[in-house]
Design a protein around this motif. Structure first.
Motif, short mmCIF file in Angstrom:
data_model
loop_
_atom_site.label_atom_id
_atom_site.label_comp_id
_atom_site.label_asym_id
_atom_site.label_seq_id
_atom_site.Cartn_x
_atom_site.Cartn_y
_atom_site.Cartn_z
N ASP A 112 104.93 22.63 -12.21
CA ASP A 112 104.62 21.47 -13.05
C ASP A 112 105.66 21.47 -14.17
O ASP A 112 105.65 22.34 -15.04
CB ASP A 112 103.20 21.58 -13.65
CG ASP A 112 102.88 20.40 -14.57
OD1 ASP A 112 103.70 19.45 -14.63
OD2 ASP A 112 101.82 20.43 -15.23
N LEU A 133 97.33 14.10 -9.83
CA LEU A 133 96.64 15.15 -10.55
C LEU A 133 95.48 14.48 -11.27
O LEU A 133 95.69 13.52 -12.01
CB LEU A 133 97.55 15.86 -11.56
CG LEU A 133 96.97 17.21 -11.98
CD1 LEU A 133 97.46 18.27 -11.00
CD2 LEU A 133 97.33 17.59 -13.38
N LYS A 163 92.34 14.70 -13.86
CA LYS A 163 91.66 15.45 -14.93
C LYS A 163 90.61 14.53 -15.51
O LYS A 163 90.95 13.46 -16.04
CB LYS A 163 92.66 15.81 -16.03
CG LYS A 163 93.74 16.81 -15.63
CD LYS A 163 94.86 16.80 -16.68
CE LYS A 163 95.81 17.97 -16.52
NZ LYS A 163 97.04 17.77 -17.34
ZN ZN Z 1 100.72 18.60 -15.64
#
Ligand code: ZN
Ligand code: PGA
Length: 419
Positions: free
Chosen positions: A242, A334, A336
């Motif tokens: 990342d 991704l 979150k």
């Molecule tokens: Zn990240």
């Protein structure tokens, strides 16, 4: 068992960095669910707002008493009396009550605490495990374990934030985790010998924060560690990084490995890294969060074989994901939950991503808690991958341990993704 919400209340507790955060309990007559909100360090510019008090007398301005009181005084009034199993209804009320596009009024931390705690309570009301309540999938995600920490998560010179090992060549999650722990410890030994004992201090996500200056040396260290543990790179283990590139981007230039580069030069830098380390299968946030164009170029070059992951780029937000779809800027999301603030909106982000046949990594934050919610979420929703740090430090291990329990509970039905 009654599903009617009787009480909602929040309190201020600490996260893994020792910063205050919001914990919420949602009660029915007979049971309750709770959730503790995590917090990022390399946060995306377009994330939903994490409400902090700004009062320098408490926690250097980082207190969350306003968010706590928003739950206790404002949100609870609307949520008490609702059916706790009506997740969409609860989230709709939360979104409307805030009324801003970025949850800046009540705070995404206040809102998420209620949204996720409600799901926990609802699972108990229904007599289900959380993963079963959240969805039907029975697959265990492939973990991306962040074993070398750089960028904002550590105090060294590595610009790239995360160097992860990906245990793909295993039959079960339990075996994959065992092997990963072995590699973690063999990495510790290698780093100590090669770079000295201060190199085995750990960063925010439990990975080592060594005195390494260049990305290729970090990936070489992972290669050595994997071999020393008796495994093969490209067979048992692969690599992921990342970059969190917005953190090293300024005035049109990226500063990586002691060099200033423009976006094209940085793309070439990644292509060389992939040439040197063909087992590098996933690159997250390779460019600044506003540069959808540079992401697209990268997808065109390597998207057929590599995961190009949007985190700060897309912040779990359907509008930004749609833009990434229109511009073909990534092929993996991704996800979150605190970037967007409610489970329903996070699910919409998940579904939109899946409509493209793209993959999803469900992710922790660098500031975490003992709450293993995302372990259940990753299984229930059937995310291909999970990113939840090194196999060390309790706030990280809490998620891995929960995945072990879930795999055991599922028994014969459990399937390890190996993606
Ligand atoms: Zn990240
Ligand atoms: P953060 O980092 O939680 O500090 O934002 C995690 C990530 O960038 O993936």
């Amino acid at each position: 068992m009654s599903a009617i919400i009787k009480k909602v209340f929040a309190r201020e507790v600490l996260d893994s960095r020792g910063n205050p955060t919001v914990e919420c309990e949602v009660h029915t007559d007979s049971t309750f669910g709770k959730f503790i909100v995590p917090s990022g360090a390399s946060t995306g510019q377009f994330e939903a707002v994490e409400l902090r008090d700004g009062d320098p007398k408490r926690f250097h301005g980082k207190g969350v008493l306003k968010a706590v009181s928003n739950v206790n005084e404002i949100i609870s009034q609307k949520i008490v009396g609702m059916d706790v199993t009506d997740q969409e209804g609860i989230d709709k009320v939360l979104i409307e009550l805030d009324g801003t596009p970025n949850k800046g009024k009540l705070g995404a931390n206040a809102i998420l605490s209620v949204s996720a705690a409600s799901a926990r309570a609802a699972a108990k009301v229904k007599g289900q495990h959380l993963f079963e309540y959240l969805g039907n999938s029975k697959r265990l995600p492939t973990p991306l374990l962040n074993v070398i920490n750089g960028g904002k998560h550590a105090g060294g010179k590595l610009a790239i934030q995360e160097f992860m090992i990906v245990p793909k060549g295993f039959e079960t999650f339990r075996e994959a985790l065992r092997a990963s722990s072995e590699v973690y410890h063999s990495l510790k030994k290698y780093l100590k010998t090669k770079y000295g004992s201060s190199s085995i201090n750990v960063g925010d996500e439990g990975g080592f924060a060594p005195q390494i200056d260049f990305a290729k040396d970090a990936l070489s260290a992972l290669t050595e560690a994997i071999n020393n543990a008796g495994y093969e790179v490209g067979e048992h283990f692969f690599f992921a990084i990342d970059s969190a590139a917005s953190e090293f981007y300024e005035n049109g230039k990226y500063f990586v490995d002691e060099k200033y580069m423009d976006a094209d030069e940085l793309l070439n830098y990644y292509l060389e890294l992939i040439d040197d380390f063909p087992a590098l299968i996933s690159i997250e946030d390779p460019f600044d969060e506003n540069d959808f164009e540079a992401f697209s170029k990268m997808v065109k070059k390597v998207g057929s074989t590599k995961a190009i992951v949007g985190d700060d780029l897309t912040v779990t937000n359907v509008e930004r994901i749609q833009k990434a779809i229109d511009m073909q800027s990534m092929n993996y999301l991704l996800l979150k939950i605190n970037q967007i603030g409610t489970l329903t909106e996070a699910k919409n982000a998940f579904n939109l991503t899946k409509s493209q046949n793209w993959g999803v990594v469900i992710s922790h934050r660098s500031g975490e808690t003992e709450d293993p919610f995302i372990a259940d979420l990753s299984v229930g929703w059937g995310a291909e991958r999970i990113k939840t740090g090194a196999p060390a430090r309790t706030e990280r291990v809490a998620k891995y341990n929960q995945l072990l329990r879930i795999e055991e509970l599922l028994g014969e039905e459990a399937k390890y993704y190996n993606q």
